[in-house]
Design an enzyme around this catalytic site. Sequence first.
Site, PDB file in Angstrom:
ATOM      1  N   SER A 125       0.716  -1.145   0.071  1.00  0.00           N
ATOM      2  CA  SER A 125      -0.176   0.156   0.011  1.00  0.00           C
ATOM      3  C   SER A 125       0.900   1.298  -0.114  1.00  0.00           C
ATOM      4  CB  SER A 125      -0.769  -0.046   1.350  1.00  0.00           C
ATOM      5  OG  SER A 125      -1.341   1.210   1.488  1.00  0.00           O
ATOM      6  N   TYR A 143      -1.840  -0.213  10.560  1.00  0.00           N
ATOM      7  CA  TYR A 143      -1.837  -0.640   9.212  1.00  0.00           C
ATOM      8  C   TYR A 143      -0.520  -0.169   8.654  1.00  0.00           C
ATOM      9  CZ  TYR A 143      -3.570  -0.918   4.449  1.00  0.00           C
ATOM     10  OH  TYR A 143      -3.780  -1.320   3.085  1.00  0.00           O
TER      11      TYR A 143
HETATM   12  N1  LIG Z   1      -8.577  -0.698  -0.412  1.00  0.00           N
HETATM   13  C1  LIG Z   1      -7.552   0.061  -0.595  1.00  0.00           C
HETATM   14  O1  LIG Z   1      -7.818   1.454  -0.343  1.00  0.00           O
HETATM   15  C2  LIG Z   1      -6.177  -0.241  -0.309  1.00  0.00           C
HETATM   16  C3  LIG Z   1      -4.977   0.235  -0.655  1.00  0.00           C
HETATM   17  C4  LIG Z   1      -3.812  -0.152  -0.705  1.00  0.00           C
HETATM   18  C5  LIG Z   1      -3.714  -1.488  -0.385  1.00  0.00           C
HETATM   19  N2  LIG Z   1      -4.997  -2.353   0.219  1.00  0.00           N
HETATM   20  C6  LIG Z   1      -4.515  -3.836   0.509  1.00  0.00           C
HETATM   21  O2  LIG Z   1      -5.289  -4.569  -0.333  1.00  0.00           O
HETATM   22  C7  LIG Z   1      -5.508  -5.794   0.270  1.00  0.00           C
HETATM   23  C8  LIG Z   1      -7.238  -6.334  -0.089  1.00  0.00           C
HETATM   24  O3  LIG Z   1      -7.762  -5.485   0.619  1.00  0.00           O
HETATM   25  P1  LIG Z   1      -9.193  -4.703   0.269  1.00  0.00           P
HETATM   26  O4  LIG Z   1      -8.936  -3.102   0.064  1.00  0.00           O
HETATM   27  O5  LIG Z   1      -9.526  -5.423  -1.023  1.00  0.00           O
HETATM   28  O6  LIG Z   1     -10.234  -5.152   1.291  1.00  0.00           O
HETATM   29  P2  LIG Z   1     -11.303  -6.192   1.667  1.00  0.00           P
HETATM   30  O7  LIG Z   1     -12.288  -6.088   0.357  1.00  0.00           O
HETATM   31  O8  LIG Z   1     -11.842  -5.745   2.867  1.00  0.00           O
HETATM   32  O9  LIG Z   1     -10.548  -7.239   1.461  1.00  0.00           O
HETATM   33  C9  LIG Z   1      -9.901  -7.989   2.420  1.00  0.00           C
HETATM   34  C10 LIG Z   1      -9.877  -9.405   2.139  1.00  0.00           C
HETATM   35  O10 LIG Z   1      -9.053 -10.097   3.056  1.00  0.00           O
HETATM   36  C11 LIG Z   1      -9.543 -11.192   3.677  1.00  0.00           C
HETATM   37  N3  LIG Z   1      -9.273 -11.484   4.780  1.00  0.00           N
HETATM   38  C12 LIG Z   1      -9.234 -10.798   6.343  1.00  0.00           C
HETATM   39  N4  LIG Z   1      -8.763 -11.513   7.055  1.00  0.00           N
HETATM   40  C13 LIG Z   1      -8.348 -12.684   6.670  1.00  0.00           C
HETATM   41  C14 LIG Z   1      -7.730 -13.792   7.235  1.00  0.00           C
HETATM   42  N5  LIG Z   1      -7.436 -13.971   8.548  1.00  0.00           N
HETATM   43  N6  LIG Z   1      -7.353 -14.867   6.560  1.00  0.00           N
HETATM   44  C15 LIG Z   1      -7.670 -14.840   4.964  1.00  0.00           C
HETATM   45  N7  LIG Z   1      -8.396 -13.635   4.416  1.00  0.00           N
HETATM   46  C16 LIG Z   1      -8.374 -12.721   5.230  1.00  0.00           C
HETATM   47  C17 LIG Z   1     -11.055 -10.962   3.648  1.00  0.00           C
HETATM   48  O11 LIG Z   1     -11.744 -12.035   3.645  1.00  0.00           O
HETATM   49  P3  LIG Z   1     -13.172 -11.965   4.470  1.00  0.00           P
HETATM   50  O12 LIG Z   1     -14.128 -11.353   3.565  1.00  0.00           O
HETATM   51  O13 LIG Z   1     -13.357 -13.327   4.896  1.00  0.00           O
HETATM   52  O14 LIG Z   1     -13.134 -11.118   5.838  1.00  0.00           O
HETATM   53  C18 LIG Z   1     -11.136  -9.945   2.419  1.00  0.00           C
HETATM   54  O15 LIG Z   1     -11.002 -11.078   1.236  1.00  0.00           O
HETATM   55  C19 LIG Z   1      -5.258  -5.910   1.535  1.00  0.00           C
HETATM   56  O16 LIG Z   1      -3.811  -6.286   1.985  1.00  0.00           O
HETATM   57  C20 LIG Z   1      -5.246  -4.256   1.772  1.00  0.00           C
HETATM   58  O17 LIG Z   1      -4.116  -3.538   2.709  1.00  0.00           O
HETATM   59  C21 LIG Z   1      -6.074  -1.745   0.100  1.00  0.00           C
END
Ligand SMILES: NC(=O)c1ccc[n+]([C@@H]2O[C@H](COP(=O)([O-])OP(=O)(O)OC[C@H]3O[C@@H](n4cnc5c(N)ncnc54)[C@H](OP(=O)(O)O)[C@@H]3O)[C@@H](O)[C@H]2O)c1
Length: 284
Positions: free
Chosen positions: A137, A150
């Site tokens: 990120s 985070y």
């Molecule tokens: N959104 C942003 O602005 C952004 C920016 C930069 C980086 N990211 C990164 O992108 C990645 C995905 O995030 P997202 O934004 O797409 O958020 P999201 O829609 O909340 O997705 C997070 C995913 O991680 C899973 N997860 C959480 N705890 C877990 C565990 N213990 N074991 C396995 N899976 C688990 C969730 O599954 P459940 O549905 O089962 O909880 C969900 O599938 C993350 O690493 C985040 O830090 C996001």
Amino acid sequence: MTSTKHILITGASSGIGAACALHLDRLGYRVLAGVRQEADGAALKERSSDRLTPVNIDVTKSDSVANAREAIAEITGDGGLFGLVNNAGIAVAGPLEALPLDELRRQFEVNVFGMIAVVQAFLPSLIRGGRIINMSSASGRVAFPFVGPYAGSKFALEALSDSLRLELRPSGIFVSVVEPGMVTTPIWERSMETTRDMLADLPGEIQDKYRSMADAVERAAKKSMRYAISPERVAGVVAMVLRARRPRARYIVGIDSMIASRVVRFLPDRLRDWVLTRAIGLPR
Ligand SMILES: NC(=O)c1ccc[n+]([C@@H]2O[C@H](COP(=O)([O-])OP(=O)(O)OC[C@H]3O[C@@H](n4cnc5c(N)ncnc54)[C@H](OP(=O)(O)O)[C@@H]3O)[C@@H](O)[C@H]2O)c1
């Protein structure tokens, strides 16, 4: 075009992980979509080809990781894995002075220890020329107040990825980090909900001390959502890493991430603090 290449994606139930699973499936890869709920796997199956297989995996539970490894070995057979996308992640936020340590542990359990647990479990299945893609990120380059947990986890993920990349070079496995800025996914709403509950449980004087800062950070976060990119754009970059002949160490996605990585990170500390204080509207 269909491919014989298997790609495991953790956290594929929503957001970036789901976008990656569906995009790579459309490109013909054999996607192993890591989910924690059967219903999430079924929902993905409805939107994908028959090639996509949901796999139950909670990255914080060693039994779950071991079961997933067995299930995936049966699916891939001798072909092994071509790609491992460590995407599962959560965002814990709050003032470090009062942050319950269990919350900090929860943050690192998923984003840091979970990522390494999955790497350790699946490295033996990764074929030569294969790729590990760690979802970092802009917060892995610049740390804002209130998102210390985070940002700390993403800084750790960046460092671990650097070490891993050098360690795996002789094995012919590429390690890349993808660094998106704000992306329109449920992660921030999920994070704000738990943060609001956590703040409400803190002693009154701590709440008073940090209230205006918390409000400023929330306002700034909402404002920056205007520039947020789609998860599909991140999925496009993941596909690019998988197709590259020699993948790069880092892929910046989004203008805000570009500014964080290429400008803000290199400012002298005092100037950076001044810029962030003004940009976020923090109390001075
Ligand atoms: N959104 C942003 O602005 C952004 C920016 C930069 C980086 N990211 C990164 O992108 C990645 C995905 O995030 P997202 O934004 O797409 O958020 P999201 O829609 O909340 O997705 C997070 C995913 O991680 C899973 N997860 C959480 N705890 C877990 C565990 N213990 N074991 C396995 N899976 C688990 C969730 O599954 P459940 O549905 O089962 O909880 C969900 O599938 C993350 O690493 C985040 O830090 C996001």
